[in-house]
Each structure stands twice: as C-alpha cells, then as structure tokens.
Design an enzyme around this catalytic site. Structure first.
Site, PDB file in Angstrom:
ATOM      1  N   HIS A  85       0.810  -1.214   0.000  1.00 49.81           N
ATOM      2  CA  HIS A  85       0.000   0.000   0.000  1.00 49.81           C
ATOM      3  C   HIS A  85       0.846   1.268   0.000  1.00 49.81           C
ATOM      4  O   HIS A  85       0.341   2.337  -0.335  1.00 49.81           O
ATOM      5  CB  HIS A  85      -0.929   0.022   1.215  1.00 49.81           C
ATOM      6  CG  HIS A  85      -1.910  -1.106   1.220  1.00 49.81           C
ATOM      7  ND1 HIS A  85      -2.915  -1.238   0.295  1.00 49.81           N
ATOM      8  CD2 HIS A  85      -2.015  -2.182   2.047  1.00 49.81           C
ATOM      9  CE1 HIS A  85      -3.619  -2.337   0.548  1.00 49.81           C
ATOM     10  NE2 HIS A  85      -3.090  -2.921   1.607  1.00 49.81           N
ATOM     11  N   HIS A 110       5.903   6.884   6.175  1.00 49.03           N
ATOM     12  CA  HIS A 110       5.475   6.359   4.885  1.00 49.03           C
ATOM     13  C   HIS A 110       4.964   7.501   4.023  1.00 49.03           C
ATOM     14  O   HIS A 110       4.777   8.624   4.502  1.00 49.03           O
ATOM     15  CB  HIS A 110       4.400   5.285   5.064  1.00 49.03           C
ATOM     16  CG  HIS A 110       3.188   5.784   5.787  1.00 49.03           C
ATOM     17  ND1 HIS A 110       3.052   5.725   7.164  1.00 49.03           N
ATOM     18  CD2 HIS A 110       2.060   6.386   5.328  1.00 49.03           C
ATOM     19  CE1 HIS A 110       1.895   6.256   7.519  1.00 49.03           C
ATOM     20  NE2 HIS A 110       1.271   6.670   6.419  1.00 49.03           N
ATOM     21  N   HIS A 112       2.299   8.953   0.693  1.00 49.21           N
ATOM     22  CA  HIS A 112       1.076   8.844  -0.108  1.00 49.21           C
ATOM     23  C   HIS A 112       1.268   9.700  -1.351  1.00 49.21           C
ATOM     24  O   HIS A 112       1.796  10.805  -1.276  1.00 49.21           O
ATOM     25  CB  HIS A 112      -0.146   9.314   0.688  1.00 49.21           C
ATOM     26  CG  HIS A 112      -0.403   8.520   1.927  1.00 49.21           C
ATOM     27  ND1 HIS A 112      -1.216   7.404   1.949  1.00 49.21           N
ATOM     28  CD2 HIS A 112       0.061   8.668   3.197  1.00 49.21           C
ATOM     29  CE1 HIS A 112      -1.254   6.900   3.175  1.00 49.21           C
ATOM     30  NE2 HIS A 112      -0.483   7.653   3.948  1.00 49.21           N
ATOM     31  N   GLU A 123      -2.978  13.340   1.046  1.00 48.59           N
ATOM     32  CA  GLU A 123      -4.215  12.951   1.711  1.00 48.59           C
ATOM     33  C   GLU A 123      -4.940  14.181   2.239  1.00 48.59           C
ATOM     34  O   GLU A 123      -6.120  14.381   1.956  1.00 48.59           O
ATOM     35  CB  GLU A 123      -3.908  11.960   2.831  1.00 48.59           C
ATOM     36  CG  GLU A 123      -3.368  10.642   2.300  1.00 48.59           C
ATOM     37  CD  GLU A 123      -3.736   9.464   3.186  1.00 48.59           C
ATOM     38  OE1 GLU A 123      -4.435   8.560   2.700  1.00 48.59           O
ATOM     39  OE2 GLU A 123      -3.314   9.463   4.364  1.00 48.59           O
ATOM     40  N   HIS A 136       4.065  10.970   6.037  1.00 52.64           N
ATOM     41  CA  HIS A 136       3.552  10.821   7.400  1.00 52.64           C
ATOM     42  C   HIS A 136       4.633  10.201   8.273  1.00 52.64           C
ATOM     43  O   HIS A 136       5.199   9.158   7.920  1.00 52.64           O
ATOM     44  CB  HIS A 136       2.307   9.927   7.434  1.00 52.64           C
ATOM     45  CG  HIS A 136       1.116  10.542   6.791  1.00 52.64           C
ATOM     46  ND1 HIS A 136      -0.008   9.804   6.434  1.00 52.64           N
ATOM     47  CD2 HIS A 136       0.852  11.823   6.426  1.00 52.64           C
ATOM     48  CE1 HIS A 136      -0.893  10.614   5.881  1.00 52.64           C
ATOM     49  NE2 HIS A 136      -0.390  11.839   5.863  1.00 52.64           N
ATOM     50  N   THR A 218      -5.293   6.847   8.537  1.00 53.14           N
ATOM     51  CA  THR A 218      -5.953   7.002   7.232  1.00 53.14           C
ATOM     52  C   THR A 218      -6.043   5.685   6.482  1.00 53.14           C
ATOM     53  O   THR A 218      -6.467   5.658   5.326  1.00 53.14           O
ATOM     54  CB  THR A 218      -5.205   8.036   6.366  1.00 53.14           C
ATOM     55  OG1 THR A 218      -3.872   7.576   6.118  1.00 53.14           O
ATOM     56  CG2 THR A 218      -5.169   9.392   7.058  1.00 53.14           C
ATOM     57  N   THR A 219      -5.653   4.609   7.124  1.00 53.10           N
ATOM     58  CA  THR A 219      -5.810   3.261   6.570  1.00 53.10           C
ATOM     59  C   THR A 219      -6.465   2.379   7.619  1.00 53.10           C
ATOM     60  O   THR A 219      -6.422   2.687   8.816  1.00 53.10           O
ATOM     61  CB  THR A 219      -4.444   2.658   6.193  1.00 53.10           C
ATOM     62  OG1 THR A 219      -3.622   2.579   7.364  1.00 53.10           O
ATOM     63  CG2 THR A 219      -3.739   3.494   5.127  1.00 53.10           C
TER      64      THR A 219
END
Length: 341
Positions: A85, A110, A112, A123, A136, A218-219
């Site tokens: 992901h 990580h 995005h 995000e 993040h 957010t996951t």
C-alpha cells in the site's frame, strides 16, 4: 524498543499489507468505500484525512513549535518495506518529538502519492488544494504507554506529522535516501535494511507553523487515536523524484500476474463534523515569524541603502562629468582669446 518493532511488523503485515482481511484504495469490493464493513472504526465521526479550511481554523497562541529529538542521528539501521500500500520506513524509538502535551516516540514513516498526469496525491488538503504527495511520520505516546500496540487504541495514543510535498526544479537529496532504494522493493512484501540518515532534512525548515486536530489512521483499522500535526510549509522535491515514486512500485507480490502499479494510495477526504482545527500561527497576520519579519525589514532597509548608494554614485559621476565639460569650455574660450590677441 523490541515490543514496538514486533508490533510494527504485525501492523505492516496485517493492517497495511495485503494479508486477509484484504483492503485496497480502488473502487472494488475491498475499496475504501467498503472499509467500514470490515473495519467499523472507518465509519466513525472523527476520521482522517480532512480538508483544512483556513477560514474556520482557530489560532492557539499556546501551541509550541515541534521539536524533534534524535532525528539527525538516528543510529540504528532502517528497514524499508513495500507493504502493498505504500513504502514504509521503520524508525527507532530513540527518535521523538516534543512540543505537544506529551513526548511521542517514533515508529515509522510512509508516503502517499497520486499517479503521473494527475493533479494531487496528498491525503490532506488546504482550502481544497491537494499537493503532489504527503509524508507521514508516525509516533506513539511513550510518556503514557509502554509501546505502540497499547497506544494505538488510546485517544491520545498517536501523533502523526503530516508533510506536504510539492514539485520544483531542484532535486531534494534528503528524499533520495528513500527513493534510491525503491527498485529493491518493487513488489509487495519485499524489504531491505538501509543505513540511517538525517530524517530532520525530510521536514520543512520551519516547524512552528502547523495545523493541529484530532483524527484517525488514514488506513484500516482507522483507529481514532491520532493527534495530527500538519505543517503549513510544504517541502519541495523534483518532478523526476515524484515520477520515480509514481512508477517504481507494485501492489502485487513478485511473480503475480497481472502486476498492479502502486499509485493513488490516498484516502478520500472525510467530514470534519464537530471537530476544531487549531493553528500554531495567526492566519490573519502576514504568516511570518518574528525572526522572519526582522529579516524582511533588514532586507528592505539594506536594499534601500543600496539604491541610495547607487543613486549617489551616479549623481556624483554626473556632477564630475559636468564639471569636466565646464572646464573644457573655459579652456577653449581662454585659448581663443589668447590667439586673437
């Protein structure tokens, strides 16, 4: 540190990886519109990410600048992982942040991002503006809880730094510490160890201007245990660096056909509901710190002094030139009189 590292691997493999129960960002049956069917918290009222509408943000003068500790010399090896992901980098607990009501120790970071040719990939958004990508940095409340596996279930358990990435012409060498290893983790579940690097260089230069609100992961499982610190100042990377992020990784494990590119790994915006977003700086003012204002005033004064000096030099040269011309006229007249006599 050991319990936290164990949880980090479990979190990577069960929450943020392709293990059952499966979840994805796409429009299919496991897509984000259906996350709450398996992960009920994803349907709660304090979810992330959000659109930060600056006209409704409340300025809190008591908010302190974020103060990272141990970021410049982490010490331990990092593990960089393609979890299906995102690209995730493990961080040692010797790294921490101060400035919030509690001390928070680092766990992982990580990214995005979107896809090539698409506007946005972050995000969070600010006044409806999406940035190219978002970093993040996840921390847990080490002042109150023994490890992240306990803290993640607590309302004040986590603090996540959100850093907006936008594109510019120059290469950001700090981000190459991550991007240079993407070819080694092209497929889901691949990981390698890398040398530690200065994580502070990944953050904005000024850590005193940020938005603060209570939200969630957010996951999945979308636990509402996150105090979000979203920095106002974005960080720039080159277009080439962004494209490497967009084109290097796959959602699928090695050997699985078809190979699915890892792109558009950002969650849709969530409703703010009754939450309040705070800012550590006054949006009604110029947006500059006291030091920046002093620097600007000094720069303006220096510029004015430079212009005055340049004007004075030009005026002096003009005067000197006129005086020379006048001397030449007097000399010529005297010479003519002498000849006529």
């Amino acid at each position: 540190m050991f319990p936290a590292l164990i949880f980090l691997q479990v979190w990577s493999q069960t929450v943020a990886a392709s293990d059952a129960p499966h979840w994805s960002y796409d429009e299919g049956p496991h897509g984000q519109k259906h996350w709450q069917n398996t992960y009920p918290d994803c349907g709660f009222q304090s979810q992330s990410p959000i659109n930060i509408q600056t006209d409704s943000v409340q300025y809190d003068p008591n908010l302190l600048p974020i103060d990272p500790e141990g970021y410049r010399a982490p010490g331990n090896l990092f593990t960089i992982l393609n979890n299906g992901h995102t690209v995730q980098i493990s961080l040692p607990e010797t790294m921490s942040i101060h400035g919030l009501p509690h001390v928070y120790s680092s766990v992982q970071m990580h990214l995005h991002w979107g896809s090539k040719g698409q506007v946005g990939g972050s995000e969070h958004q600010v006044d409806g503006h999406a940035f190219a990508a978002e970093l993040h940095v996840v921390h847990y409340n080490s002042e109150k809880y023994p490890n992240v596996s306990v803290a993640i279930h607590q309302p004040d358990g986590l603090a996540v730094l959100g850093i907006f990435l936008e594109t510019g012409k120059a290469v950001n060498k700090a981000y190459d510490h991550i991007l240079n290893h993407l070819d080694d983790i092209k497929y889901a579940e691949q990981e390698i160890q890398i040398q530690p690097f200065d994580v502070r260089e990944l953050l904005p230069a000024h850590l005193g201007h940020y938005f603060l609100y209570n939200g969630s992961l957010t996951t999945p499982p979308c636990y509402q245990s996150v105090q979000w610190v979203v920095f106002h100042q974005p960080v720039r990377i080159s277009i080439g660096q962004l494209e490497r992020l967009q084109k290097s990784l796959y959602v699928t494990p090695e050997g699985k056909i078809p190979e699915v590119p890892l792109v558009n790994n950002f969650r849709a915006l969530q409703h703010l509901n009754q939450r309040v977003i705070y800012s550590s700086f006054d949006l009604e003012s110029s947006g500059y710190s006291a030091g920046e204002i002093v620097a600007i005033i000094f720069g303006v004064l220096l510029g004015c002094a430079g212009l005055f000096l340049a004007g004075w030099i030009v005026a002096k040269r003009i005067r000197e030139q006129r005086m020379e011309e006048q001397k030449g006229v007097v000399f010529t007249s005297s010479t003519r009189r002498a000849i006529s006599d």
